[in-house]
Design a protein around this motif. Sequence first.
Motif, PDB file in Angstrom:
ATOM      1  N   THR A 254       0.778  -1.062  -0.159  1.00  0.00           N
ATOM      2  CA  THR A 254       0.017  -0.060  -0.101  1.00  0.00           C
ATOM      3  C   THR A 254       0.918   1.252  -0.070  1.00  0.00           C
ATOM      4  OG1 THR A 254      -0.166  -0.099   2.473  1.00  0.00           O
ATOM      5  CG2 THR A 254      -1.846  -1.114   1.119  1.00  0.00           C
ATOM      6  N   SER A 255       2.262   1.205  -0.082  1.00  0.00           N
ATOM      7  CA  SER A 255       3.028   2.333   0.151  1.00  0.00           C
ATOM      8  C   SER A 255       3.117   2.748  -1.423  1.00  0.00           C
ATOM      9  CB  SER A 255       4.373   2.143   0.901  1.00  0.00           C
ATOM     10  OG  SER A 255       4.938   1.181   0.180  1.00  0.00           O
TER      11      SER A 255
ATOM     12  N   ARG B  68      -2.476   9.082  -3.418  1.00  0.00           N
ATOM     13  CA  ARG B  68      -3.297   9.147  -2.191  1.00  0.00           C
ATOM     14  C   ARG B  68      -4.719   8.647  -2.626  1.00  0.00           C
ATOM     15  NH1 ARG B  68      -0.125  13.730  -1.287  1.00  0.00           N
ATOM     16  NH2 ARG B  68      -1.623  15.204  -2.057  1.00  0.00           N
TER      17      ARG B  68
ATOM     18  N   GLN C 297      -4.688   4.956  -2.735  1.00  0.00           N
ATOM     19  CA  GLN C 297      -4.744   4.460  -1.286  1.00  0.00           C
ATOM     20  C   GLN C 297      -6.197   4.639  -0.745  1.00  0.00           C
ATOM     21  OE1 GLN C 297      -1.456   6.379   0.626  1.00  0.00           O
ATOM     22  NE2 GLN C 297      -0.319   4.381   0.602  1.00  0.00           N
TER      23      GLN C 297
ATOM     24  N   HIS D  87      -8.038   1.605  -1.472  1.00  0.00           N
ATOM     25  CA  HIS D  87      -7.460   0.477  -1.412  1.00  0.00           C
ATOM     26  C   HIS D  87      -6.659  -0.320  -2.349  1.00  0.00           C
ATOM     27  CE1 HIS D  87      -9.930   1.061   2.467  1.00  0.00           C
ATOM     28  NE2 HIS D  87     -10.963   1.265   1.778  1.00  0.00           N
TER      29      HIS D  87
ATOM     30  N   ARG E 280      -3.752  -1.892  -4.000  1.00  0.00           N
ATOM     31  CA  ARG E 280      -2.528  -2.771  -3.327  1.00  0.00           C
ATOM     32  C   ARG E 280      -1.394  -2.863  -4.533  1.00  0.00           C
ATOM     33  NH1 ARG E 280      -3.041  -4.750   1.430  1.00  0.00           N
ATOM     34  NH2 ARG E 280      -1.423  -6.121   1.189  1.00  0.00           N
TER      35      ARG E 280
END
Length: 201
Positions: free
Chosen positions: A4-5, A100, A103, A106, A108
């Motif tokens: 997720t980064s 962002r 993210q 969600h 991945r």
Amino acid sequence: MSPTSHPAEGPAPTPELAARPDEPVTAVLALGANLGDVRETLDHAVAVITVTPDVHDVKASPRAVTAPVGGPPEQPDYLNQVLRIRTSLSPWELLGLAHRLEQDHHRRRSERWGARTLDVDLIAYGELRSDHPDLTLPHPRAAQRAFVLLPWLWLDPAAELAGEPVAQLAERAADAGGVRRAAPRRARLLGAPGQAGRDAT
């Protein structure tokens, strides 16, 4: 790096990617999703981008239904869209905004070209060219992707990418046969009882 980064969480790797322009520049973003409520996801992403400080004059293309290109087999079709904006954000800040948004939905990063809830790519930022692996500009594969080129062409028939007409690039794109305009959805207007609905994009 965790699934997720994203690299834009840190400082920009080059002065060019960190620099804000003296005057707003035109940038192009490509959005795509094939998991969950994809229309709602794109609606939300466009809305967030539209109200982001230092982002102005947001123009959204018609949406395209596209067959997946690469990645695992038997993925659902994507819904894709291109945005053209004017912005005073730096390229790195704009990439951070894109990540962002991913993210928030969600996204991945565990599988290349796998199904995803939202993908937001920075395609072009003015005339800037960058070879840095964390942000290559123009986007290194956009010139071969009809799912980017055709919506962009529908939005701006005179568009160019790295000096070449998007219309010519779209004609050569191998995946052009897998891209079609999304049908407008039906939305019921609120009002007097019995008021008929109408088409909405």
